[in-house]
Design a protein around this motif. Structure first.
Motif, PDB file in Angstrom:
ATOM      1  N   LYS A 130       8.064  -8.315  -8.035  1.00 40.77           N
ATOM      2  CA  LYS A 130       9.053  -7.167  -7.876  1.00 40.77           C
ATOM      3  C   LYS A 130       8.768  -5.868  -8.750  1.00 40.77           C
ATOM      4  CE  LYS A 130      13.264 -10.124  -7.523  1.00 40.77           C
ATOM      5  NZ  LYS A 130      14.675 -10.355  -8.051  1.00 40.77           N
ATOM      6  N   ARG A 131       7.574  -6.296  -9.545  1.00 41.81           N
ATOM      7  CA  ARG A 131       6.715  -4.922 -10.005  1.00 41.81           C
ATOM      8  C   ARG A 131       5.998  -4.146  -9.030  1.00 41.81           C
ATOM      9  NH1 ARG A 131       5.447  -9.143 -13.377  1.00 41.81           N
ATOM     10  NH2 ARG A 131       3.498  -8.883 -12.637  1.00 41.81           N
ATOM     11  N   ILE A 132       6.041  -4.408  -7.917  1.00 38.58           N
ATOM     12  CA  ILE A 132       5.420  -3.907  -6.890  1.00 38.58           C
ATOM     13  C   ILE A 132       6.222  -2.820  -6.059  1.00 38.58           C
ATOM     14  CG2 ILE A 132       3.984  -3.748  -4.975  1.00 38.58           C
ATOM     15  CD1 ILE A 132       2.864  -6.555  -5.936  1.00 38.58           C
ATOM     16  N   THR A 133       6.213  -1.617  -5.858  1.00 32.99           N
ATOM     17  CA  THR A 133       6.956  -0.534  -5.204  1.00 32.99           C
ATOM     18  C   THR A 133       6.182  -0.995  -3.643  1.00 32.99           C
ATOM     19  OG1 THR A 133       7.101   0.913  -7.006  1.00 32.99           O
ATOM     20  CG2 THR A 133       7.549   1.669  -4.607  1.00 32.99           C
ATOM     21  N   GLN A 134       7.195  -1.263  -2.891  1.00 28.59           N
ATOM     22  CA  GLN A 134       6.736  -1.660  -1.296  1.00 28.59           C
ATOM     23  C   GLN A 134       7.342  -0.485  -0.351  1.00 28.59           C
ATOM     24  OE1 GLN A 134       7.228  -6.095  -0.150  1.00 28.59           O
ATOM     25  NE2 GLN A 134       7.992  -6.084  -2.078  1.00 28.59           N
ATOM     26  N   ILE A 135       6.336   0.255   0.138  1.00 28.73           N
ATOM     27  CA  ILE A 135       6.824   1.191   1.183  1.00 28.73           C
ATOM     28  C   ILE A 135       6.419   0.890   2.497  1.00 28.73           C
ATOM     29  CG2 ILE A 135       6.573   3.595   2.073  1.00 28.73           C
ATOM     30  CD1 ILE A 135       5.951   4.202  -1.048  1.00 28.73           C
ATOM     31  N   VAL A 136       7.241   1.010   3.596  1.00 30.51           N
ATOM     32  CA  VAL A 136       6.992   0.452   4.886  1.00 30.51           C
ATOM     33  C   VAL A 136       6.942   1.626   5.827  1.00 30.51           C
ATOM     34  CG1 VAL A 136       7.326  -1.007   6.675  1.00 30.51           C
ATOM     35  CG2 VAL A 136       7.688  -1.667   4.417  1.00 30.51           C
ATOM     36  N   GLU A 137       5.843   2.037   6.567  1.00 30.89           N
ATOM     37  CA  GLU A 137       6.059   2.946   7.541  1.00 30.89           C
ATOM     38  C   GLU A 137       5.763   2.653   8.924  1.00 30.89           C
ATOM     39  OE1 GLU A 137       3.248   6.049   6.494  1.00 30.89           O
ATOM     40  OE2 GLU A 137       3.924   6.430   4.524  1.00 30.89           O
ATOM     41  N   VAL A 138       6.813   2.811   9.848  1.00 28.99           N
ATOM     42  CA  VAL A 138       6.688   2.141  11.386  1.00 28.99           C
ATOM     43  C   VAL A 138       5.817   3.253  12.210  1.00 28.99           C
ATOM     44  CG1 VAL A 138       8.245   1.264  13.121  1.00 28.99           C
ATOM     45  CG2 VAL A 138       8.729   0.810  10.749  1.00 28.99           C
ATOM     46  N   PHE A 139       5.031   2.922  12.898  1.00 26.53           N
ATOM     47  CA  PHE A 139       4.294   3.638  13.874  1.00 26.53           C
ATOM     48  C   PHE A 139       4.619   3.035  15.421  1.00 26.53           C
ATOM     49  CE2 PHE A 139       2.061   4.230   9.927  1.00 26.53           C
ATOM     50  CZ  PHE A 139       1.488   5.474  10.074  1.00 26.53           C
TER      51      PHE A 139
END
Length: 565
Positions: free
Chosen positions: A362-371
């Motif tokens: 939970k200390r990791i900021t997760q960003i998802v980009e859909v292509f």
């Protein structure tokens, strides 16, 4: 001349001769008397001395006896006092237990503090909760290890929960997030155990060649990189107590590794299943004295087809009844694999930090980009690199460290060249590279000579690269577990991190959408609208060897023995 001589008319010469003879007799008589007198005096003096000496000795013995009686009395009083203070109302302990228990007991926290720690860190202990080690200063370890631990402030959750059972000799299954200190968790108790065992033996005929060191600690890891990293930690610890280790893996000279095992003070082996089994089968390494066996990242080894190799390796080791202690550690532990793995252990203690479900740090900021178009990925990758380097503090004491993950080896090589042409210092790490090149690439990111490392999933598991600030997944991995391990290269040792993932509508990614969304949701990450609209079905777990046709039979009844007349 005497009157008698004159009367008898004795000649003068005769008389003188007689007188001389008489004088000589008188002198001899006096000498004998004087000697007898002196002897009597000396004997009397010796007797007096003996009497005095005996008297003095008796006095000393009496004093010693009195002192012994006094010491014994004090000791009995002290023993009675300690027994009153420490004894349970119905407890009866052996002499050895009474000797060792106070040091371990003093290191354990109170049950109230332990319960609070378990609740704070969401730790589950099975079968029952117990008191934990919460302070490095009071650990029951040899003083020689203290310098290694001087910079550690407090045990991590997995260390605090595991050490009471590991130091007690129990089998343990430990599940904790990446970067939680699992290597030190099993390394410290293992080396402490080795300091109590004989350091040399005569090899058993047929299992080792000639006189050799007993291999007493064996760590099995799924990849060369993880094996080398574990070796570095265990080797550094062992130097404080004069115990050496070797690392066995493919891609390097087999004969050189065989010779290294036979060097003086080598009692620890860390390696991958293939090379360990190869040297065990040939008799170049004898594992018949292993007392401490560790399966690191055990879920991956079992789930990807190493099960038979591991069973064979364990067959070369002593059984639990012969004194072997077995441990399994991992960041993820799917239910079917966990039950299968428990067959290697005897009444293991299950320690879970977090949830039994697959979870991300939970200390990791997760960003998802859909292509929709995969050709857009490379341009977006360079854009993220450019933005990150611009925002990175110029006065930072640590260099920029970025991990870029690809799915295939050719894809990794292509991305490495693309990033290099953009002017960044970059290296590659994948299966097409030789072992020396792989080690060199990994070390170059650690020492800051390159800032970007492009890798396949060989770098996803267990690698401890300090202060990785950013992970970019250009292609999603084949399993959600590997995704969790990939992003776990950042946010380690209590630090925060950032992970960017490119997601498309490819077949294997769609099948993982449901589980991927659950991982994001549990970590509190934002789920893009395009991903949210994808199917939420969670794919059935597959076995590495048997695929989707694998059937979990761990709940099946035990086989019955059929006797034939």
């Amino acid at each position: 001349m005497s009157q008698e001589d004159i009367a008898n008319n004795t000649p003068v010469a005769v008389v003188e001769k007689k007188e001389k003879k008489d004088k000589k007799k008188d002198k001899k008589k006096r000498t004998i008397e004087e000697v007898n007198e002196e002897t009597t005096v000396d004997a009397a003096a010796d007797g007096e001395k003996k009497k005095k000496k005996k008297k003095s000795k008796d006095q000393q013995e009496g004093t010693v006896v009195e002192e012994k009686k006094e010491k014994k009395s004090k000791k009995e009083k002290k023993s009675k006092t300690e027994s009153v203070e420490t004894a349970e109302p119905t407890a009866s302990t052996s002499t050895s237990a009474a000797t060792t228990a106070p040091s371990i007991e003093s290191a354990l926290a109170s049950q109230a503090d332990s319960d609070a720690f378990l609740a704070t860190h969401n730790i589950t202990l099975k079968p029952t909760p117990y008191r934990l080690f919460l302070d490095f200063a009071t650990l029951p370890i040899k003083p020689e290890f203290r310098p290694y631990l001087k910079d550690y402030k407090q045990p991590t959750p997995i260390q605090a929960a595991s050490w009471p059972k590991l130091f007690a000799g129990d089998d343990v299954i430990g599940i904790a997030e990446t970067g939680s200190g699992k290597t030190l968790t099993f390394g410290l108790p293992g080396l402490q155990l080795l300091t109590t065992l004989p350091s040399s033996i005569n090899a058993v005929k047929g299992k080792g060649r000639g006189n050799t060191n007993p291999i007493q600690l064996l760590v099995i890891a799924p990849t060369r990189e993880l094996a080398l990293q574990t070796y570095d930690t265990v080797s550094a610890l062992g130097k404080f107590v004069g115990i050496d280790a070797v690392c066995l893996f493919g891609g390097m000279s087999r004969d050189d590794q065989s010779r290294q095992v036979k060097q003086k003070d080598v009692r620890v082996v860390v390696g991958t299943p293939g090379r360990i089994l190869d040297l065990a089968n040939s008799g170049d390494v004898d594992f018949s004295n292993v007392k401490y066996l560790v399966l690191d990242e055990a879920d991956r080894m079992l789930d990807q087809g190493f099960e038979n190799d591991i069973r064979k390796i364990i067959g070369f080791c002593p059984s639990r009844e012969q004194g072997r202690q077995t441990l399994m550690f991992s960041a993820t532990w799917p239910e079917s694999v966990r039950r299968l793995a428990s067959t290697f252990l005897t009444k293991p203690v299950h320690i879970t930090v977090g949830s039994d479900e697959l979870t991300a740090n939970k200390r990791i900021t997760q960003i998802v980009e859909v292509f929709e178009n995969t050709r857009e990925k490379e341009g977006r990758l360079l854009g993220h690199l450019r933005d990150f380097f611009k925002s990175f503090p110029k006065d930072s004491p640590v260099p920029v460290r970025i991990l870029v993950f690809a799915l295939y080896k050719k894809e990794a090589s292509r991305l490495e060249q693309t990033i290099k042409r953009a002017g960044y210092k970059v290296a590659g790490l994948h299966g097409d590279l030789g072992q020396e090149a792989r080690i060199r690439a990994l070390n170059s990111l650690k020492d800051g000579s390159v800032n970007v490392l492009v890798a396949t999933d060989v770098a996803a598991r267990g690698l401890d690269i300090p202060s990785v600030q950013l992970v970019i997944n250009v292609t999603f991995p084949l399993t959600t577990e590997d995704y969790v391990h990939r992003i776990g290269r950042t946010g380690r040792a209590g630090l925060s991190g950032k992970a960017i993932t490119f997601y498309t509508g490819e077949a294997h990614e769609k099948s993982l959408a449901g589980e991927f969304k659950r991982v994001l949701r549990d970590a509190g990450a934002d789920i893009p609208e395009a991903l949210a609209q994808m199917s939420g079905t969670i794919k059935k777990k597959e076995h590495g060897s048997y695929g989707a046709f694998y059937r979990d039979t761990s709940d099946a009844p035990a086989p019955k023995k059929i006797k034939f007349d």
